[in-house]
Design a protein around this motif. Sequence first.
Motif, PDB file in Angstrom:
ATOM      1  N   ARG A  48       0.826  -1.198   0.000  1.00 43.16           N
ATOM      2  CA  ARG A  48       0.000   0.000   0.000  1.00 43.16           C
ATOM      3  C   ARG A  48       0.863   1.251   0.000  1.00 43.16           C
ATOM      4  O   ARG A  48       0.560   2.218  -0.713  1.00 43.16           O
ATOM      5  CB  ARG A  48      -0.929   0.010   1.226  1.00 43.16           C
ATOM      6  CG  ARG A  48      -2.039  -1.025   1.177  1.00 43.16           C
ATOM      7  CD  ARG A  48      -3.212  -0.620   2.068  1.00 43.16           C
ATOM      8  NE  ARG A  48      -2.794  -0.367   3.445  1.00 43.16           N
ATOM      9  CZ  ARG A  48      -2.707  -1.304   4.384  1.00 43.16           C
ATOM     10  NH1 ARG A  48      -3.002  -2.565   4.085  1.00 43.16           N
ATOM     11  NH2 ARG A  48      -2.340  -1.006   5.605  1.00 43.16           N
ATOM     12  N   ILE A  49       1.936   1.246   0.786  1.00 45.16           N
ATOM     13  CA  ILE A  49       2.844   2.393   0.817  1.00 45.16           C
ATOM     14  C   ILE A  49       3.448   2.618  -0.562  1.00 45.16           C
ATOM     15  O   ILE A  49       3.516   3.748  -1.057  1.00 45.16           O
ATOM     16  CB  ILE A  49       3.954   2.186   1.874  1.00 45.16           C
ATOM     17  CG1 ILE A  49       3.350   2.254   3.278  1.00 45.16           C
ATOM     18  CG2 ILE A  49       5.073   3.210   1.704  1.00 45.16           C
ATOM     19  CD1 ILE A  49       4.338   1.942   4.385  1.00 45.16           C
ATOM     20  N   TRP A  50       3.898   1.529  -1.207  1.00 48.48           N
ATOM     21  CA  TRP A  50       4.520   1.640  -2.530  1.00 48.48           C
ATOM     22  C   TRP A  50       3.531   2.170  -3.573  1.00 48.48           C
ATOM     23  O   TRP A  50       3.849   3.101  -4.319  1.00 48.48           O
ATOM     24  CB  TRP A  50       5.067   0.278  -2.944  1.00 48.48           C
ATOM     25  CG  TRP A  50       5.679   0.240  -4.317  1.00 48.48           C
ATOM     26  CD1 TRP A  50       5.202  -0.405  -5.400  1.00 48.48           C
ATOM     27  CD2 TRP A  50       6.886   0.891  -4.726  1.00 48.48           C
ATOM     28  NE1 TRP A  50       6.035  -0.214  -6.483  1.00 48.48           N
ATOM     29  CE2 TRP A  50       7.084   0.573  -6.095  1.00 48.48           C
ATOM     30  CE3 TRP A  50       7.821   1.703  -4.081  1.00 48.48           C
ATOM     31  CZ2 TRP A  50       8.159   1.053  -6.831  1.00 48.48           C
ATOM     32  CZ3 TRP A  50       8.903   2.177  -4.815  1.00 48.48           C
ATOM     33  CH2 TRP A  50       9.067   1.851  -6.171  1.00 48.48           C
ATOM     34  N   ASP A  51       2.327   1.597  -3.600  1.00 50.39           N
ATOM     35  CA  ASP A  51       1.324   2.039  -4.572  1.00 50.39           C
ATOM     36  C   ASP A  51       0.940   3.500  -4.342  1.00 50.39           C
ATOM     37  O   ASP A  51       0.831   4.284  -5.290  1.00 50.39           O
ATOM     38  CB  ASP A  51       0.079   1.165  -4.471  1.00 50.39           C
ATOM     39  CG  ASP A  51       0.318  -0.263  -4.961  1.00 50.39           C
ATOM     40  OD1 ASP A  51       1.356  -0.500  -5.580  1.00 50.39           O
ATOM     41  OD2 ASP A  51      -0.549  -1.126  -4.711  1.00 50.39           O
ATOM     42  N   ASN A  52       0.759   3.867  -3.080  1.00 46.85           N
ATOM     43  CA  ASN A  52       0.343   5.247  -2.775  1.00 46.85           C
ATOM     44  C   ASN A  52       1.466   6.238  -3.040  1.00 46.85           C
ATOM     45  O   ASN A  52       1.200   7.395  -3.433  1.00 46.85           O
ATOM     46  CB  ASN A  52      -0.133   5.353  -1.322  1.00 46.85           C
ATOM     47  CG  ASN A  52      -1.447   4.636  -1.093  1.00 46.85           C
ATOM     48  OD1 ASN A  52      -2.219   4.447  -2.024  1.00 46.85           O
ATOM     49  ND2 ASN A  52      -1.700   4.230   0.138  1.00 46.85           N
ATOM     50  N   LEU A  53       2.712   5.817  -2.839  1.00 48.52           N
ATOM     51  CA  LEU A  53       3.834   6.702  -3.159  1.00 48.52           C
ATOM     52  C   LEU A  53       3.887   6.992  -4.660  1.00 48.52           C
ATOM     53  O   LEU A  53       4.019   8.149  -5.073  1.00 48.52           O
ATOM     54  CB  LEU A  53       5.151   6.075  -2.700  1.00 48.52           C
ATOM     55  CG  LEU A  53       6.420   6.860  -3.071  1.00 48.52           C
ATOM     56  CD1 LEU A  53       6.427   8.229  -2.420  1.00 48.52           C
ATOM     57  CD2 LEU A  53       7.676   6.060  -2.677  1.00 48.52           C
ATOM     58  N   LEU A  54       3.744   5.937  -5.448  1.00 45.67           N
ATOM     59  CA  LEU A  54       3.731   6.143  -6.911  1.00 45.67           C
ATOM     60  C   LEU A  54       2.490   6.933  -7.326  1.00 45.67           C
ATOM     61  O   LEU A  54       2.563   7.731  -8.275  1.00 45.67           O
ATOM     62  CB  LEU A  54       3.775   4.796  -7.628  1.00 45.67           C
ATOM     63  CG  LEU A  54       5.118   4.066  -7.533  1.00 45.67           C
ATOM     64  CD1 LEU A  54       5.025   2.693  -8.211  1.00 45.67           C
ATOM     65  CD2 LEU A  54       6.225   4.874  -8.188  1.00 45.67           C
ATOM     66  N   GLY A  55       1.380   6.708  -6.650  1.00 47.52           N
ATOM     67  CA  GLY A  55       0.187   7.492  -6.951  1.00 47.52           C
ATOM     68  C   GLY A  55       0.400   8.977  -6.673  1.00 47.52           C
ATOM     69  O   GLY A  55      -0.050   9.828  -7.460  1.00 47.52           O
ATOM     70  N   ALA A  56       1.105   9.292  -5.572  1.00 43.37           N
ATOM     71  CA  ALA A  56       1.383  10.691  -5.251  1.00 43.37           C
ATOM     72  C   ALA A  56       2.318  11.316  -6.290  1.00 43.37           C
ATOM     73  O   ALA A  56       2.222  12.514  -6.574  1.00 43.37           O
ATOM     74  CB  ALA A  56       2.002  10.793  -3.869  1.00 43.37           C
ATOM     75  N   LEU A  57       3.230  10.500  -6.853  1.00 47.63           N
ATOM     76  CA  LEU A  57       4.170  10.997  -7.847  1.00 47.63           C
ATOM     77  C   LEU A  57       3.643  10.923  -9.275  1.00 47.63           C
ATOM     78  O   LEU A  57       4.313  11.380 -10.206  1.00 47.63           O
ATOM     79  CB  LEU A  57       5.490  10.208  -7.754  1.00 47.63           C
ATOM     80  CG  LEU A  57       6.284  10.337  -6.457  1.00 47.63           C
ATOM     81  CD1 LEU A  57       7.503   9.414  -6.486  1.00 47.63           C
ATOM     82  CD2 LEU A  57       6.719  11.786  -6.226  1.00 47.63           C
ATOM     83  N   SER A  58       2.438  10.355  -9.446  1.00 43.34           N
ATOM     84  CA  SER A  58       1.917  10.126 -10.815  1.00 43.34           C
ATOM     85  C   SER A  58       1.847  11.386 -11.684  1.00 43.34           C
ATOM     86  O   SER A  58       2.033  11.292 -12.890  1.00 43.34           O
ATOM     87  CB  SER A  58       0.548   9.447 -10.761  1.00 43.34           C
ATOM     88  OG  SER A  58      -0.409  10.277 -10.109  1.00 43.34           O
ATOM     89  N   PRO A  59       1.590  12.579 -11.122  1.00 43.76           N
ATOM     90  CA  PRO A  59       1.556  13.754 -11.986  1.00 43.76           C
ATOM     91  C   PRO A  59       2.862  14.049 -12.728  1.00 43.76           C
ATOM     92  O   PRO A  59       2.859  14.770 -13.710  1.00 43.76           O
ATOM     93  CB  PRO A  59       1.194  14.901 -11.027  1.00 43.76           C
ATOM     94  CG  PRO A  59       0.454  14.244  -9.918  1.00 43.76           C
ATOM     95  CD  PRO A  59       1.130  12.918  -9.761  1.00 43.76           C
ATOM     96  N   VAL A  60       3.990  13.512 -12.212  1.00 42.07           N
ATOM     97  CA  VAL A  60       5.277  13.795 -12.861  1.00 42.07           C
ATOM     98  C   VAL A  60       5.854  12.554 -13.540  1.00 42.07           C
ATOM     99  O   VAL A  60       6.943  12.603 -14.093  1.00 42.07           O
ATOM    100  CB  VAL A  60       6.304  14.373 -11.864  1.00 42.07           C
ATOM    101  CG1 VAL A  60       5.757  15.610 -11.218  1.00 42.07           C
ATOM    102  CG2 VAL A  60       6.686  13.339 -10.792  1.00 42.07           C
TER     103      VAL A  60
END
Length: 479
Positions: A466-478
């Motif tokens: 969950r941490i990994w998916d959410n981290l990439l989700g937070a960075l998805s705009p870039v």
Amino acid sequence: MTWLLLTLHVLLIAGFGLRILLRSDMRPDVRLAWLMVIVLLPYVSCLLYFLFGEVALGRVPGKKRLNVGEFCKAQGSSVAAATPAACSGAGIPAQWQPAFRYASSINGFQVLPGHRARLMSDGAEARAQMLADMEAASREINVLYYIWLDDQTGTELAQALIRAARRGVTCRAMVDGLGSHALIQSGLWQQMKQGGVHLAVALPISHPLKVMLTSRIDLRNHRKITLIDGQITYCGSQNCADEAFRLKPRFAPWVDIMLRMQGPLVAQMQQAFASDWAQSDAGVAPPSIAAATAQAGGFGAVGIAEGPTERPRSTPQLVASLLACARQEVVISTPYFVPDTTVLDALCTAAWRGVQVTLILPARNDSWIVGAVSRSHYWRLLTAGVHIHEFRPGLLHAKTLCLDGAVSLIGSTNLDLRSFDLNFENNVLLHDEATTQAIRQRQQSYIRESHAVTLEQVRATPWWKRIWDNLLGALSPVL
């Protein structure tokens, strides 16, 4: 020396940070994501921002890069957003007119009646019918693909173009410089050139350093356009490649969807093609635009050409407009689900107000980053009541949106930030119950070969994942 390095460090971060804060065309989430990565990884992220942070198209020497509407006006074509009267004249019910008028405003293409469509049963039928139409062509064939491989499908289509050119048909073939770079260097490309087919490369990368310094190497032409005699077009997700898709065979088969269409929007797709052709490296004039024959009793539709030269955010705003018009059901299939807040909020809003919203996504994505970002949104979507199904047998590449069994959006656009901001795309928005039901039945066949994702399964996801998916989700705009 230490003070000098510290000063340079601060100036570097401050310079890029100020550039990001001064931009008025950047979404708040993208701005925040870039500021976050520049603070966390200053040197790498500053380099990445220089290369990928801004949507900048290098100009063709001696030419201004025009959007489709500007190109049409320059060629003397009339473009203007559809009026309510025009939508009514095309048979669009009042419920859907706001979305159709928005779609029309993107390029200035009119919503017109007189269309007919046939859904191809699979990729094999789509290829066979397309080749048959090319063999029957008498005047002109124009094709544009993001990916064109020199496999069986790519070779058969190239040979059909060569045969048509030899019997006097004007044939133009254009490919994206990155997606089809292997074809451009192949013997098949040379055979087409020697066979009389006019060739062009959209957004070439033959000088990658120059591209990186003056533009963005990841700005791509993702369109899939096939035009035959100005009367027939194919619209959908299928590239010029076998289902085995040898570039990524372990994710095969690639599952696509294609419509064969006739009617006035053929001329609209021809205008999008002509715009790309005129601004490519082609040494031959683009095709002239003639009105396509309206089909008696046909349905209303409009063509849509999106891209970095068009109005920003037009795709997510169109999707949100369509979802706002829906009253009963929304079913979406997309291989790459990286939504912005506009689309994510629209999906949840539709579900919360009682519309049955269904998403069909691949169980195994060929991009592990996209797969993780997609999963980062599952909890919010499922909590709102959205149904999520993950397709198992291969990579579901079909991009479809069906609403209330009456309206369909189909084409090359994924529900991801790359399609929203960086790619040139082409789609068709249509109102027809028979065509929509055919696409809806195809979507149902995808669901039968999928497994439903439940909120309990999402809650049972390991904490580290969950941490990994959410981290990439937070960075998805870039990303």
